[in-house]
Design an enzyme around this catalytic site. Structure first.
Site, mmCIF file in Angstrom:
data_model
loop_
_atom_site.group_PDB
_atom_site.id
_atom_site.type_symbol
_atom_site.label_atom_id
_atom_site.label_comp_id
_atom_site.label_asym_id
_atom_site.label_seq_id
_atom_site.Cartn_x
_atom_site.Cartn_y
_atom_site.Cartn_z
ATOM 1 N N SER A 102 -11.353 29.372 81.164
ATOM 2 C CA SER A 102 -11.172 28.276 80.708
ATOM 3 C C SER A 102 -10.764 27.157 80.789
ATOM 4 C CB SER A 102 -10.009 29.249 79.834
ATOM 5 O OG SER A 102 -9.511 28.163 77.898
ATOM 6 N N HIS A 140 -12.811 35.092 74.044
ATOM 7 C CA HIS A 140 -12.100 33.870 74.780
ATOM 8 C C HIS A 140 -10.644 34.532 75.730
ATOM 9 C CE1 HIS A 140 -11.718 30.277 76.599
ATOM 10 N NE2 HIS A 140 -10.217 29.873 76.529
ATOM 11 N N ASP A 176 -17.267 33.370 71.683
ATOM 12 C CA ASP A 176 -16.595 32.858 72.083
ATOM 13 C C ASP A 176 -16.429 31.423 71.484
ATOM 14 O OD1 ASP A 176 -14.681 31.576 73.764
ATOM 15 O OD2 ASP A 176 -15.843 31.151 75.440
#
Length: 407
Positions: free
Chosen positions: A193, A377, A347
Site C-alpha cells: 500500500s 486491498h 483492490d
C-alpha cells in the site's frame, strides 16, 4: 452520585449499541462483496470492525478527546504480538526514527539477504507493531534479515514525511549492512500500500546515490503509484469493496496530501486538471494502458468534466507538484532495479500498479508480476491470523519469498 453514574453508564450503553447498529446497517447497505472473494463472511466481519473503529474515532475526534487516526491505530495495535523462537527481534532507533530488526536465530556462514520493509495503512492504520507478524514470518521463511521501518503519521504529519523518514532510515541501514550480517549485493526494498509507494520512490532516489550499495530488487504490493488520475477501471469497479473503499481511500488521501475532501466529486471526474496537464501525463495514465481483461467487470470510460478553476488552484497544483513513482521521468524509472509486483483483482488501487508494470516493461526493467484473482486491498495483513486468515495472504507471502530466494 450513584444515580448520575448509572445515567452515564446507560447513555454509554445506548451510544455503543447505536453505533454498532449503524455500522452493521451501513456495511450491509454500501459494501460490495464480490463473488470471487473466498470467505466473504470473514471480509464482512473485518470491514465492520474497521467501520466500528472509524466511527468511534469520529465521535472521539468530535469530542476533542482523541484524533481518528490515533484512535484507529491504538485499537489496531491492541492485537497481541506473538514472539517466534526462531527469530531475534530488536527495537532500534536510527536517529529519531524507530525501526525493528528481525534476524534468524540460526547462524549463517555467509551474509544474508537484507529486506527493508515499509508498512502501509495510508497514515491512518499501520505501525511497527501491527506489522510485526508479517515481518517476523518473512524473516523466518526467507532466511533474511528484515528491517521494518517506522515513520511519523497523521494527524500531525503528512506528505512527504513517510518518504523523508523512511529514506533516512534506509540510508542509515545501507551504511551499516556489515554490522547486521547483510550482503550489500542483496538488499531488497519491500512495501505494501503506502509502504509500496515509499519503497518505489526510495528505489528511484537511491539510483542517484553513488556512495551507497545498489538496491538489488523492489517488491511492491498493491501500492499507490500516482495521485492525479482517478478514473481508472479499478477505481470504479472496486469503489465499495472492503477494505479500501472509495470513501476510506478519499479520507486517507485527502488527509495525507492535506487537501479538502469536499473536492472528491471534482477530482474523481477529472475536473481538477487542465487539458494541457492531462495531455502531459496521458502517456502514463491513460486507461488504454490497462489490459482489456481488467475492463470487463462493469467499466465504462467516462469523459472528464470541464476544468474547475478553484479545484485546480487548491488541489490540482498541489498534486502536480507531488512526486509519485509513476510520475517520474523515464530516465529515472529506467534505472530502477528489477521488480516483483503483486496486484489484487478486487483492490481499489489495482490499476495504479498495472500502469507502473507497463511503464517498467516498456523501459526494459525486469518485472515479475503476480495477480491474485481473489485478493483485496490489505489481505496480506490477515497472514498468521489462523481462523481469520485468507488463503490469498499465504500465496502473496509465498511468491514474495520465492522471488527473494531466486535473487
Amino acid at each position: 452520585m450513584l444515580f448520575l453514574l448509572l445515567i452515564l453508564l446507560g447513555a454509554g450503553g445506548v451510544l455503543s449499541t447505536g453505533i454498532g447498529l449503524y455500522v452493521i446497517c451501513y456495511h450491509l447497505l454500501t459494501a460490495d462483496i464480490p463473488a470471487g472473494i473466498s470467505h466473504p463472511l470473514k471480509l464482512r466481519i473485518f470491514h465492520c470492525v474497521l467501520l466500528l473503529f472509524m466511527t468511534w474515532g469520529k465521535v472521539l475526534e468530535a469530542l476533542k478527546i482523541c484524533s481518528l487516526p490515533r484512535f484507529v491505530r491504538f485499537m489496531h495495535d491492541l492485537m497481541p504480538v506473538k514472539q517466534d523462537p526462531d527469530v531475534v527481534v530488536t527495537d532500534l532507533r536510527f536517529g529519531s526514527n524507530p525501526v525493528k530488526l528481525y534476524q534468524p536465530k540460526t547462524s549463517s556462514l555467509t551474509p544474508r539477504t537484507g529486506i527493508i520493509f515499509y508498512h502501509g495503512g495510508g497514515m491512518v492504520l499501520g505501525s511497527l507493531k501491527s506489522y510485526h507478524r508479517i515481518c517476523c514470518h518473512l524473516c523466518k521463511v526467507s532466511g533474511s534479515v528484515v528491517l521494518s521501518v517506522g515513520y511519523r503519521q497523521l494527524p500531525e504529519h503528512r506528505f512527504p514525511v513517510p518518504e523523508i523518514d523512511s529514506f533516512a532510515s534506509t540510508v542509515h541501514f545501507l551504511r551499516s549492512l556489515k554490522d547486521y550480517g547483510v550482503d550489500p549485493a542483496r538488499v531488497v526494498l519491500c512495501g505494501d500500500s503506502l509502504g509500496g509507494t515509499v519503497a518505489a520512490r526510495i528505489c528511484q532516489k537511491l539510483e542517484e546515490r553513488q556512495d551507497l550499495p545498489k538496491i538489488r530488487a523492489q517488491i511492491l504490493i498493491y501500492a499507490k503509484m500516482q495521485g492525479l488520475y482517478f478514473q481508472l477501471p479499478s477505481y470504479e469497479q472496486n469503489k465499495n469493496v472492503p477494505m479500501l473503499t472509495r470513501r476510506f481511500a478519499t479520507y486517507c488521501f485527502s488527509q495525507y496530501m492535506d487537501i479538502n475532501p469536499a473536492w472528491e466529486h471534482v477530482i474523481f471526474k477529472g475536473g481538477h486538471l487542465p487539458t494541457e496537464s492531462w495531455e502531459k501525463y496521458r502517456k502514463w495514465l491513460d486507461p488504454e494502458n490497462i489490459p482489456q481483461r481488467f475492463k470487463q467487470r462493469g467499466y465504462r470510460p467516462v469523459s472528464r468534466m470541464p476544468l474547475n478553476e478553484s479545484a485546480y488552484l487548491e488541489v490540482g497544483l498541489r498534486l502536480e507538484r507531488a512526486t509519485f513513482p509513476l510520475m517520474v521521468e523515464d530516465e529515472v524509472v529506467a534505472r530502477v532495479p528489477e521488480a516483483c509486483l503483486v496486484t489484487c483483482e478486487y483492490d481499489f488501487l489495482r490499476d495504479d500498479l498495472l500502469l507502473y508494470k507497463k511503464r517498467l516493461e516498456d523501459l526494459g526493467v525486469p518485472v515479475t508480476w503476480h495477480h491474485m484473482e481473489d485478493g483485496f486491498h490489505g489481505v496480506l495483513n490477515t497472514l498468521t491470523l489462523r481462523f481469520f486468515q485468507f488463503p490469498c495472504s499465504a500465496r502473496i507471502m509465498n511468491v514474495i519469498v520465492h522471488f527473494i530466494k531466486g535473487l
